[in-house]
Design an enzyme around this catalytic site. Structure first.
Site, PDB file in Angstrom:
ATOM      1  N   LYS A 121      23.137 -11.841 -53.203  1.00 40.88           N
ATOM      2  CA  LYS A 121      23.240 -11.951 -51.931  1.00 40.88           C
ATOM      3  C   LYS A 121      23.592 -10.377 -51.533  1.00 40.88           C
ATOM      4  CE  LYS A 121      27.451 -12.922 -48.536  1.00 40.88           C
ATOM      5  NZ  LYS A 121      28.904 -13.218 -48.403  1.00 40.88           N
ATOM      6  N   TRP A 122      22.302 -10.107 -50.201  1.00 37.21           N
ATOM      7  CA  TRP A 122      22.378  -8.093 -50.113  1.00 37.21           C
ATOM      8  C   TRP A 122      23.533  -7.944 -48.966  1.00 37.21           C
ATOM      9  CZ3 TRP A 122      17.129  -5.392 -51.221  1.00 37.21           C
ATOM     10  CH2 TRP A 122      16.874  -4.644 -50.519  1.00 37.21           C
ATOM     11  N   ASP A 123      24.195  -7.020 -49.013  1.00 35.05           N
ATOM     12  CA  ASP A 123      24.763  -7.413 -47.561  1.00 35.05           C
ATOM     13  C   ASP A 123      24.957  -5.141 -47.418  1.00 35.05           C
ATOM     14  OD1 ASP A 123      27.297  -8.120 -46.315  1.00 35.05           O
ATOM     15  OD2 ASP A 123      28.341  -8.498 -47.645  1.00 35.05           O
ATOM     16  N   ASP A 181      30.959 -12.607 -55.246  1.00 32.48           N
ATOM     17  CA  ASP A 181      31.229 -11.474 -54.463  1.00 32.48           C
ATOM     18  C   ASP A 181      31.272 -10.028 -55.381  1.00 32.48           C
ATOM     19  OD1 ASP A 181      31.606 -10.853 -51.788  1.00 32.48           O
ATOM     20  OD2 ASP A 181      30.169 -12.624 -51.638  1.00 32.48           O
ATOM     21  N   ASP A 182      32.390  -9.434 -54.139  1.00 29.73           N
ATOM     22  CA  ASP A 182      31.746  -8.025 -54.082  1.00 29.73           C
ATOM     23  C   ASP A 182      33.093  -7.899 -55.512  1.00 29.73           C
ATOM     24  OD1 ASP A 182      32.542  -5.643 -53.455  1.00 29.73           O
ATOM     25  OD2 ASP A 182      33.628  -5.431 -51.971  1.00 29.73           O
ATOM     26  N   ASP A 188      29.722 -14.100 -40.770  1.00 32.46           N
ATOM     27  CA  ASP A 188      31.483 -14.683 -42.052  1.00 32.46           C
ATOM     28  C   ASP A 188      32.519 -15.150 -41.577  1.00 32.46           C
ATOM     29  OD1 ASP A 188      30.661 -12.542 -43.332  1.00 32.46           O
ATOM     30  OD2 ASP A 188      31.555 -11.234 -42.461  1.00 32.46           O
ATOM     31  N   ASP A 211       0.977  -1.159  -0.049  1.00 29.29           N
ATOM     32  CA  ASP A 211       0.314   0.243  -0.006  1.00 29.29           C
ATOM     33  C   ASP A 211       0.846   1.701   0.191  1.00 29.29           C
ATOM     34  OD1 ASP A 211      -2.258  -1.232   0.135  1.00 29.29           O
ATOM     35  OD2 ASP A 211      -2.419  -1.246   2.228  1.00 29.29           O
ATOM     36  N   TRP A 213      31.328  -9.190 -34.856  1.00 30.49           N
ATOM     37  CA  TRP A 213      31.607  -9.910 -35.451  1.00 30.49           C
ATOM     38  C   TRP A 213      32.319 -11.151 -36.030  1.00 30.49           C
ATOM     39  CZ3 TRP A 213      36.567 -11.211 -38.180  1.00 30.49           C
ATOM     40  CH2 TRP A 213      36.225 -11.545 -39.644  1.00 30.49           C
ATOM     41  N   CYS A 258      22.279 -10.701 -45.813  1.00 23.23           N
ATOM     42  CA  CYS A 258      23.787 -10.404 -45.092  1.00 23.23           C
ATOM     43  C   CYS A 258      24.621  -9.335 -44.708  1.00 23.23           C
ATOM     44  CB  CYS A 258      25.024 -11.130 -45.954  1.00 23.23           C
ATOM     45  SG  CYS A 258      26.738 -10.457 -45.473  1.00 23.23           S
ATOM     46  N   ASN A 283      27.000  -3.992 -44.524  1.00 23.41           N
ATOM     47  CA  ASN A 283      29.288  -4.271 -43.722  1.00 23.41           C
ATOM     48  C   ASN A 283      28.830  -2.912 -42.476  1.00 23.41           C
ATOM     49  OD1 ASN A 283      30.089  -6.869 -44.251  1.00 23.41           O
ATOM     50  ND2 ASN A 283      30.554  -5.516 -46.441  1.00 23.41           N
TER      51      ASN A 283
END
Length: 727
Positions: A476-478, A366-367, A548, A54, A199, A526, A480
């Site tokens: 592949k959609w990154d 890739d890149d 990674d 109370d 990471w 990603c 970073n």
């Protein structure tokens, strides 16, 4: 019906597969939580209400009627939604500032609606289907309304919740906090479980006892993050994989978020959260509404394993794109760890030649294929094929791959820009930054301002131009780096604190327009590994690059933590080279393949280095994977011990319990021969199973009680597999 309203007690009962969620509208018109747990009859639950201490209690506004109703203060009610300034000193669900500067809210019951299926959230992803209750609340003084959405499912043990806040006045209301839910749990003898990381070290398990006060986890990064996943488990003390009550809370959101557990002075536990209210506000103009992201809430009285299976079922049936969730995925090889930026047509063609007839069906570039991208310091944002690297453009390598029966995939990082790029030179304002202040660099790049429609239009047009003009079947959609500055040149000063949420809305718009505009392309998410592994991303991307860190030993732990919430089919898991590029550890191809098979499998290798024996081994592993893929994508997961032990095991059981597969892993081999026995849980106790590795037929009950001895090969980082087939 799954949702029942009992008029005599003003109680709502929501029944899922094996769960019941119940709350009622009390004498003050307040939505008061009663129960969430194992499915029960619709008994009158008002007997469970108790009054707390109370000391320094304030009555509900204007209701000095404690002699009529013994529980008269908002702070006594386990909330479905809680407010600030009305005597409830717990974490508020909403904090709204009116034009006169006041921040009081008193949202009371104003009716309900029941829908046969859940409506979509405008501009944000959510689970599909399910009978849905909408409870309408209103603050008659400020003309602020709140619609509380609840959805239950017949095929999984979850409830979803969210709130829509509505300004029904003719004045501006500023939302300073707009959480998605609150729920009051009985007692306080709980532990909090979160998934922390970094990471290469994503989704590690952290358990800590709750204490009086507020336990909070969050992200302030405009992304769900690798540091803390938008998941909170509330566990009965002593709960493990198989026993104990466990509540799970997973936010369907990809920007800054927060989840809290508060143990109150009366010994209850309040869970709440949603959009992070740090550096948040939202200007709600007259007649406008604000939708919060959805929270998925699970209950299990079978420990963490039951909680995981509830989330897995919910996401496979109601979240992950239906056409991909249980279908075969691209079985790809990615060139990144094999070449990094050093490639040309000839090298990529040699990859195609090397993987022909191995079972690998997709080559992913890739890149480094675009603009001035010769390393990671330049070119991001210029999505134009560099013919200095790929003579004749993408068509040369795509046509060559297709002629050999190999599909082609491509890497993008659509949300980023390098300072050394044509895009930045022409439109420096497209990058997030505050005029007059230097921008923060990360990985030599800036983040594009997705709150702006012109920036999104540029990205959509650039990416879709590549996809529409080339036979690309995988992307592949990154992503970073994290957002800094949190400022948009296009937003007025009073709306700058809307930035993080507007970034999420911009991301979802990109996904709708790029993924939706390319229905024949398979998209994988990603974020520098697994830094954006959340349910919202899963609603667009059937699988997400888990980390990674491709070392099998490290991946076993990362995949273990990820599996607490997310199904195996959501994890992209590749076999990489040894010594591993992240840890320099050496493990056998058998071990690397077996760990990678606990998800959507692929390869990170230089196939031109394959010997004939390597090719045969890879072909055999792929044949094995194809045979087990349906089980991995659709079965029930049982974790038989933890990766903190030297040995641990994953068991995947078919839904009809007709067959199962057990993978056991041992990190280190001692000088003496140790005996390791696994009790095989999850099989039907009433069925007999043939185990070819033992040449024995054993009942499911015996396997769960007695178990099997595991024979590991000698050496570190070894696996052993066992199959169970109903006889």
């Amino acid at each position: 019906m799954s949702i029942i309203y009992q008029e005599s007690t003003k109680t709502f009962y929501l029944d899922g597969k094996n769960v019941t969620y119940a709350f009622f509208i009390n004498y003050a018109g307040y939505a008061e939580h009663l129960y969430f747990g194992k499915k029960i009859p619709h008994d009158d639950l008002l007997y469970t209400r108790m009054r707390g201490p109370d000391s320094c209690i304030a009555t509900a506004p204007g209701r000095d009627d404690q002699f009529i109703e013994p529980i008269f203060s908002y702070i006594d009610f386990p909330p479905e939604v809680s407010f600030f300034g009305t005597g409830d000193y717990r974490e508020p669900t909403i904090l709204a500032q009116m034009e006169d500067g006041s921040r009081l809210s008193d949202l009371l019951y104003d009716g309900y609606s029941i829908l046969s299926t859940k409506p979509k959230i405008e501009g944000m992803p959510s689970l599909s289907g399910g009978e849905t209750l909408i409870v309408h609340l209103v603050d008659s003084i400020n003309s602020l309304k709140a619609d509380l959405y609840y959805t239950v499912y017949d095929d999984c043990d979850i409830v979803t919740r969210r709130i829509v806040y509505i300004n029904d006045s003719d004045k501006i209301i500023n939302l300073k906090r707009a959480y998605s839910f609150a729920i009051g749990l009985p007692g306080h003898n709980y532990e909090a479980l979160s998934l922390y990381g970094s990471w290469g070290h994503e989704r590690m398990i952290d358990r800590t006892p709750l204490h009086h006060g507020v336990f909070s986890i969050d992200s302030k990064r405009a992304t769900s993050s690798a540091v803390l996943n938008p998941f909170l488990g509330i566990l009965e003390k002593g709960a493990d994989e198989d026993k104990g009550e466990v509540y799970g809370f997973n936010l369907v959101y990809s920007s800054s978020w927060i989840l809290k557990a508060q143990v109150t002075l009366d010994g209850q536990t309040i869970i709440c959260g949603g959009i992070n209210d740090f550096d948040f506000s939202w200007k709600l103009d007259p007649k406008e509404e604000f939708s919060t992201p959805e929270i998925v809430i699970s209950y299990s009285n079978e420990g963490l394993g039951g909680m995981s299976r509830a989330f897995h079922d919910a996401y496979r049936e109601h979240l992950i794109p239906e056409k991909h969730v249980k279908s075969p995925r691209p079985l790809l090889i990615n060139n990144w760890e094999a070449t990094y930026f050093d490639f040309n047509n000839e090298k990529l063609m040699s990859f195609v030649d090397a993987i022909e007839n191995t079972g690998i069906d997709t080559l992913v570039l890739d890149d480094g294929w675009f603009g001035a991208r010769r390393d990671d310091t330049a070119g991001l944002g210029d999505w134009i094929v560099s013919e200095d690297v790929l003579e004749g453009g993408l068509s040369t390598i795509i046509n060559y791959a297709n002629s050999k029966g190999i599909k082609f995939g491509l890497w993008f990082e659509p949300e980023m820009v390098n300072e050394d790029s044509n895009l930045f030179r022409e439109h420096p304002d497209y990058a997030i930054g505050v005029p007059g202040h230097g921008r923060c660099y990360s990985r030599h790049q800036f983040v594009l301002d997705l709150t702006r429609s012109d920036v999104r239009d540029y990205i959509v047009n650039s990416v879709n131009n590549i996809l529409h003009n080339n036979n690309i079947q995988y992307v592949k959609w990154d992503f970073n780096r994290n957002v800094t500055e949190f400022f948009s040149a296009e937003l007025p000063a009073e709306r700058q604190s809307e930035f993080a949420h507007r970034y999420a809305l911009g991301l979802y718009d990109l996904c709708d327009r790029i993924i939706g505009g390319n229905p024949n392309v398979f998209f994988e998410g990603c974020a520098g590994g697994g830094a954006r592994f959340d349910p919202a991303i899963l609603s667009y991307f059937p699988q997400i690059w888990t980390s990674d860190n491709t070392d099998a030993n490290e991946r076993a732990t990362i995949q273990y933590g990820t599996s607490l919430v997310y199904p195996l089919s959501a994890m992209s898991c590749h076999v990489s080279v040894c010594p591993n590029h992240q840890t320099f550890r050496v493990a056998s191809m058998e071990t690397r393949s077996n760990i990678a098979h606990l998800g959507a499998t692929g390869y990170e290798l230089d196939p031109t280095q394959f010997s004939n024996e390597d090719k045969e081994e890879i072909k055999n592993h792929i044949d094995v994977y194809h045979k087990m893929r349906k089980l991995i994508f659709e079965g029930d997961l049982y974790r038989l011990n933890t990766p903190n032990d030297n040995e641990f095991s994953f068991l995947v059981v078919a839904k009809d319990k007709s067959h199962a597969e057990l993978l056991c892993y041992r990190r280190h081999c001692g000088p003496g021969k140790e005996v390791y026995r696994v009790r095989v849980k999850g099989l039907s106790e009433n069925k007999n199973y043939y185990i070819p590795e033992l040449n024995a037929t054993i009942s499911g009950k015996t396997l769960s009680c007695v178990g099997i001895p595991v024979a590991f090969p000698y050496g570190d980082y070894m696996t052993a597999k066992y199959h169970f087939v109903e006889k």
